[in-house]
Design an enzyme around this catalytic site. Sequence first.
Site, PDB file in Angstrom:
ATOM      1  CE  LYS A  56      -3.918  -0.297   2.039  1.00  0.00           C
ATOM      2  NZ  LYS A  56      -4.900  -0.491   3.276  1.00  0.00           N
ATOM      3  NE  ARG A 102      -6.803   3.850   4.473  1.00  0.00           N
ATOM      4  CZ  ARG A 102      -8.349   3.672   4.153  1.00  0.00           C
ATOM      5  NH1 ARG A 102      -8.578   2.557   3.586  1.00  0.00           N
ATOM      6  NH2 ARG A 102      -9.239   4.761   3.698  1.00  0.00           N
ATOM      7  N   GLY A 122      -8.326  -7.092   4.300  1.00  0.00           N
ATOM      8  CA  GLY A 122      -9.098  -7.318   5.447  1.00  0.00           C
ATOM      9  C   GLY A 122      -8.428  -8.011   6.475  1.00  0.00           C
ATOM     10  CG  MET A 157      -2.968  -7.300   9.248  1.00  0.00           C
ATOM     11  SD  MET A 157      -1.183  -6.888   8.736  1.00  0.00           S
ATOM     12  CE  MET A 157      -1.180  -6.487   6.856  1.00  0.00           C
ATOM     13  NE  ARG A 159      -5.863  -4.484  -2.873  1.00  0.00           N
ATOM     14  CZ  ARG A 159      -6.489  -4.663  -1.559  1.00  0.00           C
ATOM     15  NH1 ARG A 159      -5.769  -4.809  -0.542  1.00  0.00           N
ATOM     16  NH2 ARG A 159      -7.753  -4.995  -1.346  1.00  0.00           N
ATOM     17  CG  HIS A 199     -14.080 -10.436   4.383  1.00  0.00           C
ATOM     18  ND1 HIS A 199     -14.381 -11.539   4.819  1.00  0.00           N
ATOM     19  CD2 HIS A 199     -12.724  -9.998   4.499  1.00  0.00           C
ATOM     20  CE1 HIS A 199     -13.484 -12.303   5.362  1.00  0.00           C
ATOM     21  NE2 HIS A 199     -12.394 -11.531   5.408  1.00  0.00           N
ATOM     22  NE  ARG A 209       3.521 -48.429  -5.396  1.00  0.00           N
ATOM     23  CZ  ARG A 209       2.684 -47.589  -4.503  1.00  0.00           C
ATOM     24  NH1 ARG A 209       3.371 -46.372  -4.170  1.00  0.00           N
ATOM     25  NH2 ARG A 209       1.490 -47.668  -4.193  1.00  0.00           N
ATOM     26  CD  GLU A 227       8.783 -46.656  -1.279  1.00  0.00           C
ATOM     27  OE1 GLU A 227       7.907 -45.859  -0.856  1.00  0.00           O
ATOM     28  OE2 GLU A 227       8.980 -47.253  -2.014  1.00  0.00           O
ATOM     29  CB  SER A 243      10.141 -42.958  -9.254  1.00  0.00           C
ATOM     30  OG  SER A 243       9.029 -42.085  -8.900  1.00  0.00           O
ATOM     31  N   GLY A 270       9.591 -41.433  -3.952  1.00  0.00           N
ATOM     32  CA  GLY A 270       8.233 -41.674  -3.388  1.00  0.00           C
ATOM     33  C   GLY A 270       8.472 -40.752  -2.063  1.00  0.00           C
ATOM     34  CB  THR A 271       8.353 -37.079  -1.799  1.00  0.00           C
ATOM     35  OG1 THR A 271       7.008 -36.697  -2.563  1.00  0.00           O
ATOM     36  CG2 THR A 271       9.524 -36.757  -2.546  1.00  0.00           C
ATOM     37  CG  ASP A 283       6.029 -44.704   2.270  1.00  0.00           C
ATOM     38  OD1 ASP A 283       5.411 -44.416   3.292  1.00  0.00           O
ATOM     39  OD2 ASP A 283       6.008 -45.715   1.484  1.00  0.00           O
ATOM     40  CE1 TYR A 311       8.254 -39.335 -13.210  1.00  0.00           C
ATOM     41  CE2 TYR A 311      10.500 -39.859 -14.400  1.00  0.00           C
ATOM     42  CZ  TYR A 311       9.464 -40.397 -13.542  1.00  0.00           C
ATOM     43  OH  TYR A 311       9.626 -41.708 -12.960  1.00  0.00           O
TER      44      TYR A 311
END
Length: 874
Positions: A29, A99, A108, A110, A343, A459, A621, A748, A767, A769-770, A772, A854
Amino acid sequence: MTKTPKYIYFFGGGITEGSAEMRNLLGGKGANLAEMASLNISVPPGFTITTEACSAYFDGGKKIPSSLWDDVLSNLKTLETTMGKELGGAADPLLVSVRSGAPASMPGMMDTVLNLGLNDKTAQGLALKTENEWFAYDCYRRFIAMFGNVVQGIAGEQFEKIIHRVKTKRNIEHDTDLSTKDLQTIIGQFKKVVKKNTGKEFPNDPLDQLRQTISAVFNSWHTPRAKTYRKLNNIPSEWGTGVNVQSMVYGNMGDSSATGVAFTRNPSTGEKKFFGEYMVNAQGEDVVAGIRTPHPISQLEQDMPASYKMLTEVCQTLEKHYHDMQDIEFTIQDNQLYLLQTRSGKRTATAAIKIAVDMVNEGLISKGQAVSRVPANQVDQIFHPTINPKAKVKVLGQGLGASPGAAVGKVVFTPEHAMAMAQEKERAILVRMETSPEDIHGMSVAQAILTAKGGMTSHAAVVARAMGKPCVSGLGDLTVDLKKKKAVLNGVTLKEGDSITLDGTSGEVFKGQVDLMQPRLTGSFTQLMSWVGKMRKLKVRANADTPHDALVAREFGAEGIGLCRTEHMFFEEDRILWVRKMILAESEKDRDVALKKLEPIQRRDFTEIFRAMEGLPVTIRLLDPPLHEFVPHVPAEVRVLAKAMKISPAKLTKKIDAMMELNPMLGLRGCRLGIVHPSIYQMQVQAIMEAACKLAKKKVRVLPEIMIPLVSTVSEFRLMRQHIDEVARSVIEKNGVKLTYKVGTMIELPRAALTADKIAEEADFFSFGTNDLTQTTFGLSRDDAGSFLPNYIEQEVLPQDPFVSVDQEGVGSLITMAIEKGRGVNEKLSLGICGEHGGDPASIQFFHKAGLDYVSCSPYRVPTALLACAQANI
């Protein structure tokens, strides 16, 4: 000696110290007010207290540093000189607004206080100077209520009740119908409320008012609603907020004055059409608070033609200057236009895409800027359902279509009830007279929002659009009774738990559950995605377990399947019995009988998936979860299986109980299953390769990739690969076709990452396995962590849920290490990620930098991932 930092920057009146590039220091602002002032746009003069001052305030135990207060007084003197008025002056008092303004837009969330500087003496002076007693006392009652609420923590309802009682007694509807005498009565009663709640008289000293208000605005950075909004939008808590102290201009001086909010383009659709709302004889908070329903901006052309012309010209100037759609707050005082804020406007994903593409076509921005400007995490909004035009509906009422999309849910009247419904996996629609920032937690989990009051820039509307949730606002025929937990809409009573359907595009509300349908993609979306394809390095695959999912993924642009979970195929009604027989077999002979029944079923599944993904890689898999997940636990199902297996239910129950593990996620699952029961994996590989060979004979290009799950040692992988290669080569030889295939593993487990160089010598691909890998790195269960993770995030023990956005410091280090080790011994090693993080834009940024080939995600998140990959590369 340490130099005292510059905590305040002045703007307007020919003195402008800041610029748009300083938003981190001045907040959005303040930076934009300075920028508009430098463009000679009519901005009320004032000064901005920096975000560094906010940090100093909190570092000093919530105390305004003496050097900061000295700067405030110095800049206040400059403002008084510029305006020719004095704060607290009896004859012609200077009033200011105070403000908030954070570096990132937080509409809205703050606090704001208007008309600061009023007391009994200055109110009389304002009345005499303006020759408008009603206006002066209207400002005074507003100031007491805002200061009482924001600074002194008094519930706004206490002030609203007083106004409501006076209006009821007078039999009037609007605040503007109150008389000067009414306002004076209200002011007296407001002061009593302050005394009752604080034990002190309302402060009369304007400097004391200013000091307290600056502290309150700083403190609003840490209100629950602000914290919730920051979490939802990944805004760092250490940023802090700026504070803008600005000379007041008045939209409530009569019929020649107004206040409003405008967008240079439609924030819901992206249409290049001036859009907004305004109220005559009102102040800015009236519009965004939804206290009464405003007029569409087009009507301003008839009410105040000169001001409308000037406003449209200023809007065009700002859009060309910022090269983006602008959200503008303005006030007209006695036919003189003032800009209070500009803005980049919040917009729906549909609007973001259309605006970005249109601006490229208009020569305002480049294609790269267009791709960067569409929030990747909002792209799935364009797949919101709509009302099926063939559905039979009963319209209960129609308000303003404030945020597009349709939703079905049960009526709730409080944000707390919406939260409770969400925890029970039930869909809720939050119904309110109007929403306030305190409702943010309920709005975030509701399917949609419905309000009786407020307009397109209220709002509820702004927040719903930002969240991608359908919203209908300004439904004047709706009344809500919180005590009785019911609403009445055009004579129809709606109780908590009643089902309704809401159309946030048309503004209609329907009785009951209406059939919904998925939307069609726009030409702008197609155009944007064509640019995306040329701007990214990472490829995007999909996690798909059925032919239907594979086709959907391909339509969305998936470049293969990164994870096909074979266990998901086993739960179909025609195969679960044979799966259970296989698991609970009395002997290997019995297990082989079951596997022979399952093999042709699996072959058909793989054939259809390969066909859907012709020419693209398909990573399958092998069976991963613990076997006890497939066995029956309900007595009726146990009896059915016992009969089929020709054994007693008691014996079968005993066998099932013997399979139970204390910690099944770390038990007999993944490759351990294939080592202990090799015939299971052999059957799956047989089905995969026969399906591939069958299609290869028909000249269908098939690229199978067989993935071994939960490998922790190279010896596990080596043994499993040996079994896979034996079956695969046998099937290829038998079919007499040329077919290449890959064998790889999921990384994993931490040990697999630590020894990735050894595994990579044997594997064709990794690959990650995020899901696990996150579990085992943190040592927590994602199924149980929900009981404490929210608390961790609330207390900032963790910056975010590590199952939503990848933990770059810990899990990310293991991924980076595994990539370096793996590629160090096998340059041709293909690298991907198939956990839920594959569709998270923030995680994709990390995967791009880490050097993966990938990412893979759910089909409907493919467009999100494609866009995020392009943005990471840009």
